[in-house]
Design an enzyme around this catalytic site. Structure first.
Site, PDB file in Angstrom:
ATOM      1  N   ASP A  79    -101.181  47.712  59.848  1.00  0.00           N
ATOM      2  CA  ASP A  79    -100.024  46.862  60.118  1.00  0.00           C
ATOM      3  C   ASP A  79     -99.449  46.257  58.843  1.00  0.00           C
ATOM      4  OD1 ASP A  79    -100.207  47.419  62.778  1.00  0.00           O
ATOM      5  OD2 ASP A  79    -100.900  45.442  63.408  1.00  0.00           O
ATOM      6  N   ASN A 153     -93.835  38.761  60.846  1.00  0.00           N
ATOM      7  CA  ASN A 153     -94.914  38.117  61.593  1.00  0.00           C
ATOM      8  C   ASN A 153     -94.745  36.606  61.678  1.00  0.00           C
ATOM      9  OD1 ASN A 153     -96.542  40.147  62.532  1.00  0.00           O
ATOM     10  ND2 ASN A 153     -98.097  39.954  60.949  1.00  0.00           N
ATOM     11  N   ASP A 154     -94.740  35.958  60.498  1.00  0.00           N
ATOM     12  CA  ASP A 154     -94.787  34.499  60.522  1.00  0.00           C
ATOM     13  C   ASP A 154     -94.385  33.883  59.198  1.00  0.00           C
ATOM     14  OD1 ASP A 154     -97.138  34.920  58.919  1.00  0.00           O
ATOM     15  OD2 ASP A 154     -98.351  35.013  60.725  1.00  0.00           O
ATOM     16  N   ASP A 183    -103.784  20.931  58.591  1.00  0.00           N
ATOM     17  CA  ASP A 183    -103.998  21.810  57.437  1.00  0.00           C
ATOM     18  C   ASP A 183    -102.758  22.642  57.156  1.00  0.00           C
ATOM     19  OD1 ASP A 183    -106.526  20.851  57.184  1.00  0.00           O
ATOM     20  OD2 ASP A 183    -107.559  22.703  57.715  1.00  0.00           O
ATOM     21  N   THR A 194     -99.852  37.845  67.623  1.00  0.00           N
ATOM     22  CA  THR A 194    -101.194  38.424  67.714  1.00  0.00           C
ATOM     23  C   THR A 194    -101.875  38.468  66.350  1.00  0.00           C
ATOM     24  OG1 THR A 194    -100.174  40.626  67.574  1.00  0.00           O
ATOM     25  CG2 THR A 194    -100.731  39.817  69.769  1.00  0.00           C
ATOM     26  N   SER A 199    -105.273  33.508  65.885  1.00  0.00           N
ATOM     27  CA  SER A 199    -106.526  32.973  65.343  1.00  0.00           C
ATOM     28  C   SER A 199    -106.530  31.449  65.343  1.00  0.00           C
ATOM     29  CB  SER A 199    -106.740  33.488  63.918  1.00  0.00           C
ATOM     30  OG  SER A 199    -106.841  34.891  63.890  1.00  0.00           O
ATOM     31  N   GLN A 252     -97.251  37.568  52.275  1.00  0.00           N
ATOM     32  CA  GLN A 252     -96.901  38.400  51.129  1.00  0.00           C
ATOM     33  C   GLN A 252     -96.255  37.589  50.019  1.00  0.00           C
ATOM     34  OE1 GLN A 252     -97.616  41.776  50.973  1.00  0.00           O
ATOM     35  NE2 GLN A 252     -98.678  41.461  52.917  1.00  0.00           N
TER      36      GLN A 252
END
Length: 297
Positions: A79, A153-154, A183, A194, A199, A252
């Site tokens: 991914d 993703n985020d 945090d 996902t 997590s 990234q």
């Protein structure tokens, strides 16, 4: 055999520049797939860095910016490999197929051992397509934009590895939500729901939902829970306090932040087009990747 996609860009998983080269298994996989598509009648072009790291010379190499001329991009890896190329190709509307050589593979969803039975029908036009918008993030320091990136993703704002909590002021659609001490904070797309978001305790969002999930990371107040938002509104996160605060975009790109910096996140006008084998559905992917008890048929 009549092909819908003839001009194919092939992108492979390769080592970063600090450790140049490609594993033998990855190189062999790319060779096999390239030869297979050539035999089908496709014109195969290797992404330039993939070509450099494989040493494959029998195929023309092509820069990512030139892939707008291709009918489809075929990504062999995990991914992470797909995320990197998807962000760069989204503006060109080039559809992407993923063959998984990573671990989970939510978006590179074709197992390598199935590529021969899967690719032929897909290249003939037998596939399912889903389109996923990118996130467009900007870091504002006063009136100046000091950093800009796209994410699939985020977008994550978090503290440094050795520092304490951060305090973040959150606004959604120009309306104050809360000052959060934690945090960090994750703003995740359905695709990213996902990943890190999951997590950290966030929910999974079906990719057809036009929304984001806002997930605090280890919040100071236990009632500070994840919330699902419309992706039609801009999310603003201001750094109020904390040391070594940074923003990450798909893990990234990195921007070091100062107190008063604002991270503005909105839905991009660009979407990534994913092609899946005919009969693909999201829930089957979840069952397989998350090892759920399948129960019924």
């Amino acid at each position: 055999m009549t092909l819908k996609f003839r001009r194919v860009a092939l992108i492979g998983k390769y080592q970063p520049s600090a450790a140049p080269g490609m594993s033998e298994s990855s190189l062999l996989a790319l060779e096999k797939i390239a030869d297979f598509m050539t035999n089908l009648g496709c014109e195969v072009l290797l992404e330039a860095e993939t070509a450099q790291n494989t040493g494959l010379t029998e195929f023309q190499s092509i820069q990512v910016e030139e892939m707008a001329t291709c009918d489809v991009g075929l990504v062999v890896g995990g991914d992470g490999t797909m995320l990197g190329i998807a962000r760069r190709l989204a503006r060109h509307g080039v559809p992407l197929i993923g063959i998984n050589q990573g671990r989970l593979g939510f978006i590179t969803d074709i197992p390598f051992e199935a590529y021969q039975t899967t690719l032929g029908p897909m290249l003939r036009g037998e596939y399912e397509e889903d389109s996923r918008p990118l996130m467009h993030a900007r870091v504002m320091r006063g009136e100046e934009m000091v950093f800009e990136a796209f994410a699939m993703n985020d977008v994550v704002v978090n503290r440094g590895g050795t520092s304490g909590m951060v305090e973040l002021r959150v606004e959604v659609g120009g309306r104050f939500v809360s000052n959060q001490r934690a945090d960090g904070l994750i703003i995740a797309s359905p695709t990213g729901s996902t990943a890190y978001s999951l997590s950290a305790g966030g929910p999974m969002l079906h990719p057809a939902i036009p929304g984001w999930v806002l997930v605090p990371i280890a919040p100071h107040t236990l009632s500070n829970r994840p919330i699902v938002l419309s992706d039609a509104t801009e999310v603003a996160v201001e750094v109020v306090s904390g040391r070594d605060v940074s923003a990450n975009f798909d893990m990234q790109s990195l921007a070091s932040l100062q107190h008063g910096d604002r991270i503005l996140v909105r839905r991009s006008e660009h979407c990534v087009r994913f092609l899946h084998p005919a009969g693909w559905n999201y829930f089957a992917t979840l069952r397989r990747k998350l090892r759920w008890n399948e129960g019924g048929s």
